[in-house]
Write a protein that holds these residues in place. Sequence first.
Motif, PDB file in Angstrom:
ATOM      1  N   GLN A 120      21.101  19.346 -58.118  1.00 18.44           N
ATOM      2  CA  GLN A 120      19.697  19.288 -57.439  1.00 18.44           C
ATOM      3  C   GLN A 120      19.563  20.308 -56.457  1.00 18.44           C
ATOM      4  O   GLN A 120      18.210  20.686 -56.274  1.00 18.44           O
ATOM      5  N   ALA A 124      16.338  22.688 -56.259  1.00 18.00           N
ATOM      6  CA  ALA A 124      15.609  22.994 -55.255  1.00 18.00           C
ATOM      7  C   ALA A 124      15.207  24.491 -54.792  1.00 18.00           C
ATOM      8  O   ALA A 124      14.132  24.945 -54.309  1.00 18.00           O
ATOM      9  N   ALA A 129       8.288  23.944 -54.970  1.00 20.81           N
ATOM     10  CA  ALA A 129       8.368  22.490 -54.369  1.00 20.81           C
ATOM     11  C   ALA A 129       7.459  21.733 -55.102  1.00 20.81           C
ATOM     12  O   ALA A 129       7.459  20.601 -55.499  1.00 20.81           O
ATOM     13  N   ARG A 132       8.791  20.518 -58.906  1.00 21.50           N
ATOM     14  CA  ARG A 132      10.199  20.036 -58.925  1.00 21.50           C
ATOM     15  C   ARG A 132      10.225  18.716 -59.506  1.00 21.50           C
ATOM     16  O   ARG A 132      11.139  18.236 -60.466  1.00 21.50           O
ATOM     17  N   ARG A 136      12.291  18.118 -62.989  1.00 24.06           N
ATOM     18  CA  ARG A 136      13.120  16.934 -63.129  1.00 24.06           C
ATOM     19  C   ARG A 136      12.969  16.034 -64.023  1.00 24.06           C
ATOM     20  O   ARG A 136      13.807  15.319 -64.667  1.00 24.06           O
ATOM     21  N   PHE A 332      12.928  14.863 -52.860  1.00 30.38           N
ATOM     22  CA  PHE A 332      12.807  16.103 -52.373  1.00 30.38           C
ATOM     23  C   PHE A 332      11.847  16.484 -51.255  1.00 30.38           C
ATOM     24  O   PHE A 332      11.812  17.208 -50.332  1.00 30.38           O
ATOM     25  N   GLU A 337      14.475  21.838 -46.300  1.00 33.48           N
ATOM     26  CA  GLU A 337      14.792  22.813 -47.349  1.00 33.48           C
ATOM     27  C   GLU A 337      16.242  23.564 -46.469  1.00 33.48           C
ATOM     28  O   GLU A 337      16.450  23.523 -45.372  1.00 33.48           O
ATOM     29  N   HIS A 340      19.363  20.322 -49.288  1.00 32.45           N
ATOM     30  CA  HIS A 340      18.891  19.662 -50.756  1.00 32.45           C
ATOM     31  C   HIS A 340      20.337  18.951 -51.087  1.00 32.45           C
ATOM     32  O   HIS A 340      20.587  18.002 -51.801  1.00 32.45           O
ATOM     33  N   GLN A 344      20.307  15.245 -51.655  1.00 29.50           N
ATOM     34  CA  GLN A 344      20.303  14.779 -52.918  1.00 29.50           C
ATOM     35  C   GLN A 344      21.545  14.100 -53.051  1.00 29.50           C
ATOM     36  O   GLN A 344      21.480  13.055 -54.105  1.00 29.50           O
TER      37      GLN A 344
END
Length: 413
Positions: A120, A124, A129, A132, A136, A332, A337, A340, A344
């Motif tokens: 994950q 990222a 962004a 994502r 996913r 997310f 940032e 992650h 995650q």
Amino acid sequence: MTRYLPPPGPSRPLAVAQLTDSIGLGGYLVCSALYFTRIVDLSPTQVGFGLTAGWAVGFLTGVPLGHLADRRGPRGIAILLALCTAAALVLFLFVRDFVPFVLVACLYSTALCGLNAARQALLAGLVPAQERTKVRAVLAAAINAGIAVGAGFGGLALQADTEVAYLAVFAVDAVSLVVSALVLLRLPVVAPTPATAHGEPALAVLRDRPYAVVSALNMVLQLHIPLITLAIPLWIVARTNAPGWTVSLLLVLNTVSVVLFQVRVANKVTNLASALRFMRFAGVTLLAACVVFALSGFGAPAWAAVGVLVVAAGLQAAAEMMQASGAWEISFGLAPEGRHGQYQGFFGSGFTVARMLGPLLVTTVVLGWGTAGWLLLGAVFVTAGAAMGPAVRWAERTRRGRVETQPLLTTTG
């Protein structure tokens, strides 16, 4: 076909890697319980304890390994953990006693939970962004497709029911993880996150109470996983007149639905506002599924029971796709940032808890209480979906001043 493919670039090798090792995972999921009981000669209680212990250790190590991926770079850590997972599967081939089984199960679960967190973080770091959630979703479709293929391979091993056949499944799973690691080598290197400032906690997610609440609510909604894999098969056999093959029918329906429609559903989730709507819809739809499942136990003839169960399973699959799409956007969107991996890893630990405790909880409520249990479970789903809105708003308020790529609640609903 472009609807089912990730955008050109790094996300495509990510999808190939997930598809590859999920083929092996499908075979392992189908064969592992019978292999450990029939070939290794462990009791079902020993197998259950060992796997539960393994997932418990995986739950505890997911965040630290995710943090390691942030600090050292997610690509290298993901490759290393994929190889460690493969090594654990090879060690399973030589396990012939309870204690080694528990130790290897802990290694396997630890490596797998860390691998999921590192992947994950890698996603990222490589995917913008705004893309994502769609990527996913493509990965989820690839995972389900791979598991379906692997489950078919595992079914052949079950038919043969020999030690060689079971060992072949474990070997294929290990090889698939090695191939997946090699595929990850094709991806660009994601720069590691610098060390935190003096006095700032390294594992910041463990102090992020709003994110913890959001993760816990998502974990409750993820109880639909043991619902479809364990509670419903037992319910069909014990409480309905539907034939036994209905279990396979519902599992195939679930898998095919995710493969075909998960990306379409995820494309409708574009920000936190739409993610919250989908989480609420998921809770309501799971309630409807629980009500319909309960109806199948009122003595309907076989053909009618099958029809009712198919409708209920369709509702459950729709809710699963809505919940997953909303959860990806939320997990997310609320994670800082550069962190992650740990965030995650923490969010994904809810899935581990659902796998660890969910079977006992769900089967006790559904099989022990019947219709009342189904209604109670449905009420829990609705409550969790509704509570997600206030929890996400609370989490968002704690992040004021952080640059966001998507505004919260830009639309009504």
